[in-house]
Design a protein around this motif. Structure first.
Motif, PDB file in Angstrom:
ATOM      1  N   HIS A   1      -8.146  12.821   3.742  1.00 46.39           N
ATOM      2  CA  HIS A   1      -7.765  11.445   4.068  1.00 46.39           C
ATOM      3  C   HIS A   1      -7.417  10.696   2.789  1.00 46.39           C
ATOM      4  CE1 HIS A   1     -11.705  10.063   2.564  1.00 46.39           C
ATOM      5  NE2 HIS A   1     -12.195  11.141   3.156  1.00 46.39           N
ATOM      6  N   HIS A   2      -6.806   9.526   2.910  1.00 50.34           N
ATOM      7  CA  HIS A   2      -6.504   8.703   1.742  1.00 50.34           C
ATOM      8  C   HIS A   2      -7.821   8.353   1.023  1.00 50.34           C
ATOM      9  CE1 HIS A   2      -2.687   8.089   3.910  1.00 50.34           C
ATOM     10  NE2 HIS A   2      -2.178   7.892   2.713  1.00 50.34           N
ATOM     11  N   GLY A   3      -7.842   8.551  -0.274  1.00 52.62           N
ATOM     12  CA  GLY A   3      -9.029   8.222  -1.056  1.00 52.62           C
ATOM     13  C   GLY A   3      -9.998   9.373  -1.221  1.00 52.62           C
ATOM     14  N   ALA A   4      -9.737  10.515  -0.565  1.00 53.40           N
ATOM     15  CA  ALA A   4     -10.620  11.679  -0.705  1.00 53.40           C
ATOM     16  C   ALA A   4     -10.470  12.279  -2.101  1.00 53.40           C
ATOM     17  CB  ALA A   4     -10.283  12.723   0.349  1.00 53.40           C
ATOM     18  N   THR A   5     -11.430  13.080  -2.506  1.00 56.73           N
ATOM     19  CA  THR A   5     -11.372  13.746  -3.810  1.00 56.73           C
ATOM     20  C   THR A   5     -10.457  14.963  -3.731  1.00 56.73           C
ATOM     21  OG1 THR A   5     -13.644  13.070  -4.320  1.00 56.73           O
ATOM     22  CG2 THR A   5     -12.728  14.891  -5.601  1.00 56.73           C
TER      23      THR A   5
ATOM     24  N   ASP B   1      -2.132  -4.130 -10.604  1.00 59.60           N
ATOM     25  CA  ASP B   1      -2.877  -3.243  -9.714  1.00 59.60           C
ATOM     26  C   ASP B   1      -4.306  -3.771  -9.564  1.00 59.60           C
ATOM     27  OD1 ASP B   1      -4.057  -1.143  -8.362  1.00 59.60           O
ATOM     28  OD2 ASP B   1      -2.969   0.384  -9.486  1.00 59.60           O
ATOM     29  N   CYS B   2      -4.762  -3.939  -8.317  1.00 60.42           N
ATOM     30  CA  CYS B   2      -6.110  -4.483  -8.111  1.00 60.42           C
ATOM     31  C   CYS B   2      -7.193  -3.442  -8.343  1.00 60.42           C
ATOM     32  CB  CYS B   2      -6.237  -5.076  -6.701  1.00 60.42           C
ATOM     33  SG  CYS B   2      -5.921  -3.910  -5.353  1.00 60.42           S
ATOM     34  N   ALA B   3      -6.794  -2.179  -8.503  1.00 58.50           N
ATOM     35  CA  ALA B   3      -7.750  -1.116  -8.828  1.00 58.50           C
ATOM     36  C   ALA B   3      -7.028  -0.112  -9.713  1.00 58.50           C
ATOM     37  CB  ALA B   3      -8.279  -0.463  -7.566  1.00 58.50           C
ATOM     38  N   PRO B   4      -6.811  -0.447 -10.982  1.00 57.79           N
ATOM     39  CA  PRO B   4      -5.991   0.394 -11.863  1.00 57.79           C
ATOM     40  C   PRO B   4      -6.526   1.797 -12.116  1.00 57.79           C
ATOM     41  CG  PRO B   4      -7.125  -1.327 -13.103  1.00 57.79           C
ATOM     42  CD  PRO B   4      -7.309  -1.650 -11.657  1.00 57.79           C
ATOM     43  N   SER B   5      -7.783   2.057 -11.794  1.00 58.04           N
ATOM     44  CA  SER B   5      -8.340   3.387 -12.018  1.00 58.04           C
ATOM     45  C   SER B   5      -8.360   4.225 -10.743  1.00 58.04           C
ATOM     46  CB  SER B   5      -9.771   3.267 -12.578  1.00 58.04           C
ATOM     47  OG  SER B   5     -10.617   2.593 -11.656  1.00 58.04           O
ATOM     48  N   ASP B   6      -7.870   3.657  -9.649  1.00 60.05           N
ATOM     49  CA  ASP B   6      -7.855   4.375  -8.363  1.00 60.05           C
ATOM     50  C   ASP B   6      -6.398   4.515  -7.905  1.00 60.05           C
ATOM     51  OD1 ASP B   6      -8.047   5.341  -5.780  1.00 60.05           O
ATOM     52  OD2 ASP B   6      -9.738   4.061  -5.230  1.00 60.05           O
ATOM     53  N   ALA B   7      -5.870   5.734  -7.963  1.00 53.23           N
ATOM     54  CA  ALA B   7      -4.463   5.962  -7.638  1.00 53.23           C
ATOM     55  C   ALA B   7      -4.128   5.702  -6.183  1.00 53.23           C
ATOM     56  CB  ALA B   7      -4.069   7.397  -7.993  1.00 53.23           C
TER      57      ALA B   7
END
Length: 217
Positions: A107-111, A50-56
């Motif tokens: 949206h994708h990536g929102a909190t 995963d290129c960003a393992p802390s971001d689902a």
């Protein structure tokens, strides 16, 4: 010739040994163990790939959106013309991937917040224990994400109104033209020019009459 054949014999044995069924059997097992590596965010993309393992929201197979991030971990950013696609709510997530293209806070990536909405478009609602966090004003937006934790009228997903406040906690104030329909109108509580002049005139006359002892009009 015999010496040469003997010299290569260990090599031949090694080759035969390397192809023994017992040894080949271990390779799939090893691969299986690698596939079972846990992902920090549980999205099926192991931390080591995963290129960003802390971001689902960022992993192999994710939808690429126009946000300056390599969402699908393919080494490219905003590829495929995603920034050329329609984005009705201007949140950086094209209409064809945005799960609510009329709400810029969704949206994708929102909190993700505790509001009964899939804020981050991952197919889950109020996940990650967001409803278990403190919410001082009871607006469904936890204190650590609410930009006004003590004002129930201000939170993610609230309607933006023309009041000089970031009502929906998206980092913008009075966006979306909410103040356009109030152009040419006086602010609430403001007096029109004629009323102001009349009020000042009556005040002055009243002061003059009071000074001369005239208490009746």
């Amino acid at each position: 010739a015999e010496e040469e054949a003997f010299r290569f014999q260990p090599y031949a044995v090694q080759r035969v040994d390397a192809l023994l069924p017992g040894q080949l059997k271990t390779e799939p097992e090893d691969l299986g163990r690698q596939r079972d590596i846990a992902s920090s965010q549980g999205v099926g993309d192991p931390d080591d790939t995963d290129c960003a393992p802390s971001d689902a929201s960022v992993h192999h197979g994710a939808a690429e959106i126009c946000d300056g991030i390599d969402n699908d971990c393919d080494g490219q950013v905003d590829e495929g013309g995603v920034c050329d696609e329609p984005d009705s709510d201007g949140d950086g997530d094209p209409d064809d991937t945005d799960c609510d293209d009329s709400d810029p806070s969704v949206h994708h990536g929102a909190t993700e917040t505790c509001n009964g909405i899939d804020d981050d478009c991952d197919g889950q609602v109020d996940e990650g224990g967001v409803c278990d966090e403190p919410d001082s004003d009871g607006d469904g937006d936890p204190d650590d994400t609410d930009c006004a934790p003590f004002d129930a009228g201000v939170h993610h997903g609230a309607a933006e109104i023309c009041d000089g406040i970031d009502n929906d906690c998206d980092g913008q104030v009075d966006e979306g033209g909410v103040c356009d329909d109030q152009s040419g109108q006086d602010a609430p509580g403001a007096l029109c020019p004629v009323a102001t002049i009349l009020l000042v005139t009556l005040t002055i006359v009243g002061l003059i009459r009071s000074r001369h002892g005239l208490h009746h009009w």
